[in-house]
Design a protein around this motif. Structure first.
Motif, PDB file in Angstrom:
ATOM      1  N   SER A 116     -15.281  11.986  34.475  1.00 42.05           N
ATOM      2  CA  SER A 116     -15.555  10.861  35.357  1.00 42.05           C
ATOM      3  C   SER A 116     -14.338  10.563  36.216  1.00 42.05           C
ATOM      4  O   SER A 116     -13.241  11.083  35.974  1.00 42.05           O
ATOM      5  N   GLY A 117     -14.528   9.730  37.202  1.00 43.29           N
ATOM      6  CA  GLY A 117     -13.441   9.299  38.075  1.00 43.29           C
ATOM      7  C   GLY A 117     -13.816   7.995  38.724  1.00 43.29           C
ATOM      8  O   GLY A 117     -14.958   7.524  38.616  1.00 43.29           O
ATOM      9  N   VAL A 118     -12.858   7.408  39.422  1.00 38.04           N
ATOM     10  CA  VAL A 118     -13.132   6.142  40.101  1.00 38.04           C
ATOM     11  C   VAL A 118     -12.464   6.145  41.471  1.00 38.04           C
ATOM     12  O   VAL A 118     -11.315   6.558  41.618  1.00 38.04           O
ATOM     13  N   ASN A 234     -16.593  10.521  29.307  1.00 40.82           N
ATOM     14  CA  ASN A 234     -16.125   9.234  29.841  1.00 40.82           C
ATOM     15  C   ASN A 234     -14.726   9.346  30.440  1.00 40.82           C
ATOM     16  O   ASN A 234     -14.291   8.461  31.186  1.00 40.82           O
ATOM     17  N   SER A 235     -13.994  10.387  30.081  1.00 43.24           N
ATOM     18  CA  SER A 235     -12.607  10.529  30.512  1.00 43.24           C
ATOM     19  C   SER A 235     -12.481  10.407  32.034  1.00 43.24           C
ATOM     20  O   SER A 235     -13.191  11.078  32.773  1.00 43.24           O
ATOM     21  N   GLY A 236     -11.544   9.583  32.466  1.00 44.98           N
ATOM     22  CA  GLY A 236     -11.299   9.397  33.889  1.00 44.98           C
ATOM     23  C   GLY A 236     -12.073   8.253  34.496  1.00 44.98           C
ATOM     24  O   GLY A 236     -11.805   7.835  35.630  1.00 44.98           O
ATOM     25  N   GLY A 237     -13.051   7.719  33.772  1.00 37.91           N
ATOM     26  CA  GLY A 237     -13.849   6.606  34.282  1.00 37.91           C
ATOM     27  C   GLY A 237     -13.115   5.285  34.154  1.00 37.91           C
ATOM     28  O   GLY A 237     -12.125   5.175  33.444  1.00 37.91           O
ATOM     29  N   ILE A 249      -7.948   3.271  32.859  1.00 35.57           N
ATOM     30  CA  ILE A 249      -8.634   4.554  33.034  1.00 35.57           C
ATOM     31  C   ILE A 249      -8.955   5.091  31.639  1.00 35.57           C
ATOM     32  O   ILE A 249      -8.054   5.398  30.859  1.00 35.57           O
ATOM     33  N   ASN A 250     -10.232   5.179  31.317  1.00 32.05           N
ATOM     34  CA  ASN A 250     -10.654   5.653  29.995  1.00 32.05           C
ATOM     35  C   ASN A 250     -10.128   7.061  29.761  1.00 32.05           C
ATOM     36  O   ASN A 250     -10.293   7.943  30.594  1.00 32.05           O
ATOM     37  N   THR A 251      -9.505   7.256  28.618  1.00 30.54           N
ATOM     38  CA  THR A 251      -8.795   8.510  28.389  1.00 30.54           C
ATOM     39  C   THR A 251      -9.211   9.250  27.130  1.00 30.54           C
ATOM     40  O   THR A 251      -9.437  10.455  27.156  1.00 30.54           O
ATOM     41  N   ALA A 252      -9.306   8.562  26.016  1.00 31.91           N
ATOM     42  CA  ALA A 252      -9.536   9.270  24.760  1.00 31.91           C
ATOM     43  C   ALA A 252     -10.131   8.334  23.724  1.00 31.91           C
ATOM     44  O   ALA A 252     -10.193   7.112  23.911  1.00 31.91           O
ATOM     45  N   ILE A 267      -5.674   4.122  29.857  1.00 32.40           N
ATOM     46  CA  ILE A 267      -4.360   3.988  30.492  1.00 32.40           C
ATOM     47  C   ILE A 267      -4.365   2.702  31.317  1.00 32.40           C
ATOM     48  O   ILE A 267      -5.272   2.502  32.129  1.00 32.40           O
ATOM     49  N   PRO A 268      -3.403   1.813  31.141  1.00 32.37           N
ATOM     50  CA  PRO A 268      -3.377   0.566  31.917  1.00 32.37           C
ATOM     51  C   PRO A 268      -3.362   0.831  33.425  1.00 32.37           C
ATOM     52  O   PRO A 268      -2.715   1.775  33.880  1.00 32.37           O
ATOM     53  N   SER A 269      -4.073   0.010  34.168  1.00 37.88           N
ATOM     54  CA  SER A 269      -4.175   0.213  35.623  1.00 37.88           C
ATOM     55  C   SER A 269      -2.814   0.129  36.304  1.00 37.88           C
ATOM     56  O   SER A 269      -2.565   0.834  37.290  1.00 37.88           O
TER      57      SER A 269
END
Length: 484
Positions: A116-118, A234-237, A249-252, A267-269
């Protein structure tokens, strides 16, 4: 006759008793049923409250979903051919050279993955995880409106697992940035992504913790922990707050089964934004450097200094010529505040320092000899990693760092073991697959390795072959590295 009368009276009595018991049970059941329906009716006020909450959540999702994208990657993998099985001269009489080449030729496979990405900028910049696009030969980005575009990697940072991809498209809706530093434990958050390829899946939960480090996912960790369901894909979403702002950013996930178990990391924005800006402007991440080795405060030290909380980071070493040395910092100083922010532990201090732009002057509060002092330091740029190019040595591509007390405790390395810790290995390094992250290199070609300086000195001497002794999970072993 008398007996018949007795049987008749007994029968009538039994029937009467049965009817009475039946009426009592029926009455009681009717009472309970009425009581249940009367006592457990949902009030209009409760219904309205829940409806408002549901509508509010749906509104947030509708605002954010157009900014979420699917990322599909393909990667070509080459595998060696099958060795010709009939080396015996007897068999070779029956097979020609073409048949042998059929066995020996390399075979190429295409590996596909998704994530995923945003969208963070309407000009086409997309934020995702590095592991989503790592090694990809082709990247496809699918938007909310089902349009598909080719993605170009602008830059990536393996140490934070952040990557920036760009597409050429019109009508993009960028997500709003939130301040992850303001997140509180218990706050409602929403995770959006594409788990298992299921487009635009939404889950919600709360912030379970902030500032999670030493998880073992990346080099620089300051994760938001959440119980919002995060699964593969979900990673990257984005992880968003109730205002629809990007806070992570959802990572793991932490899982023993490979699926969701209530512990996810993002990961904090604020960290992601600093990395992204660096990648866009400089094509690399420029990190701050103070020049100290630190470790956490233990209970005994806290007692001796009459500290109420185990907060702060104690300096165990000051690098020569570093900003810390120039500022007058000394071994045994305890840093309790950095640039106006209270220092939780050594990992927190490390993240604060690397996130500070080089050249910025910051104020530090320290405890020295039981007294609090204020010191100013001008942050420098983190020196290049201790790494050599592949053309120079068989040890090339191996990145190492000092075996600090923190790492020794974290990796459970006994005191008798001295050396340098492997932090990562390049995919094309001769050591790939032989050494791994967390190994402690203790000797190379009969030369003891006590620190990074020793390692770099040996690297400069070794060319085509090296015998490397290392410690891994309680066992000392050795390998022979050769130029492939």
């Amino acid at each position: 006759m008398k007996k018949n009368k007795k049987f008749l009276l007994s029968g009538i009595l039994l029937i009467f008793i049965g009817i009475t018991i039946g009426l009592i049970i029926s009455s009681k059941f009717d009472f309970q049923t009425k009581g249940y329906s009367e006592d457990y009716q949902i009030s209009r006020e409760s219904q309205e409250t829940l409806s408002k909450i549901g509508s509010a959540m749906a509104e947030v999702v509708q605002a954010v979903r157009p900014s979420v994208v699917n990322i599909y990657t393909t990667k070509k993998i080459k595998r060696p051919g099958i060795p010709f099985p009939f080396n015996d001269p007897f068999f070779r009489r029956f097979f020609d050279d073409e048949f042998e080449r059929f066995f020996d030729r390399q075979r190429e496979f295409t590996q596909t993955s998704l994530g995923s990405g945003v969208i963070v900028d309407s000009s086409g910049y997309i934020l995702t995880n590095y592991h989503v696009i790592k090694g990809a030969d082709e990247i496809k980005v699918k938007l909310y409106d089902k349009r598909v575009f080719d993605g170009t990697v602008i830059g990536f940072d393996a140490k934070t697992d952040i990557a920036v991809v760009k597409i050429k498209a019109d009508g993009l809706r960028a997500i709003k940035w939130g301040d992850s530093d303001k997140l509180k434990v218990g706050e409602t958050v929403i995770a959006i992504g594409n788990p298992y390829g299921l487009n635009l899946t939404v889950t919600s939960g709360i912030v379970s913790a902030t500032g999670r480090a030493n998880v073992g996912i990346s080099d620089y960790e300051d994760f938001i922990q959440t119980d919002a369901a995060i699964n593969p894909g979900n990673s990257g979403g984005p992880l968003v707050n109730v205002k629809g702002e990007l806070v992570g950013i959802n990572t793991a996930i932490f899982s023993t089964t490979g699926g969701y178990q209530g512990i996810g990391f993002a990961i904090p924005s604020n960290m992601a934004r600093v990395v992204m800006d660096n990648l866009i402007k400089h094509k690399k991440v420029v990190r701050g450097w103070l020049g100290v080795t630190v470790q956490d405060i233990d209970t005994e030290m806290a007692k001796s200094l009459q500290m109420k909380e185990l907060k702060g980071a104690v300096i165990t070493d000051v690098h020569e010529g570093s900003p810390a040395e120039k500022a007058g910092l000394m071994r045994k100083d305890i840093i309790i505040s950095f640039d106006g922010k209270e220092v939780e532990d050594s990992a927190h201090l490390r993240n604060l320092v690397v996130s500070t732009p080089p050249g910025k002057t910051v104020k530090l509060e320290i405890i020295r000899n039981g007294k609090v002092h204020s010191i100013t330091a001008t942050i420098g740029e983190l020196p290049a990693e201790q790494k050599v190019s592949l053309s120079e040595s068989v040890l090339a591509g191996i990145q190492v760092e000092e075996l600090t007390t923190r790492l020794r405790n974290q990796l459970n390395i006994p005191k008798r073991i001295n050396g340098v810790v492997v932090t990562s290995i390049d995919p094309d390094s001769p050591a790939e697959g032989l050494l791994t992250k967390g190994d402690v290199i203790i000797e190379i070609n009969n030369q003891k390795i006590n620190n990074v300086k020793d390692f770099m000195k040996v690297v400069g001497q070794v060319k085509n072959q090296a015998v490397v002794w290392f410690y891994r999970k309680g066992v000392v072993s050795y390998i022979t590295l050769k130029i492939r």
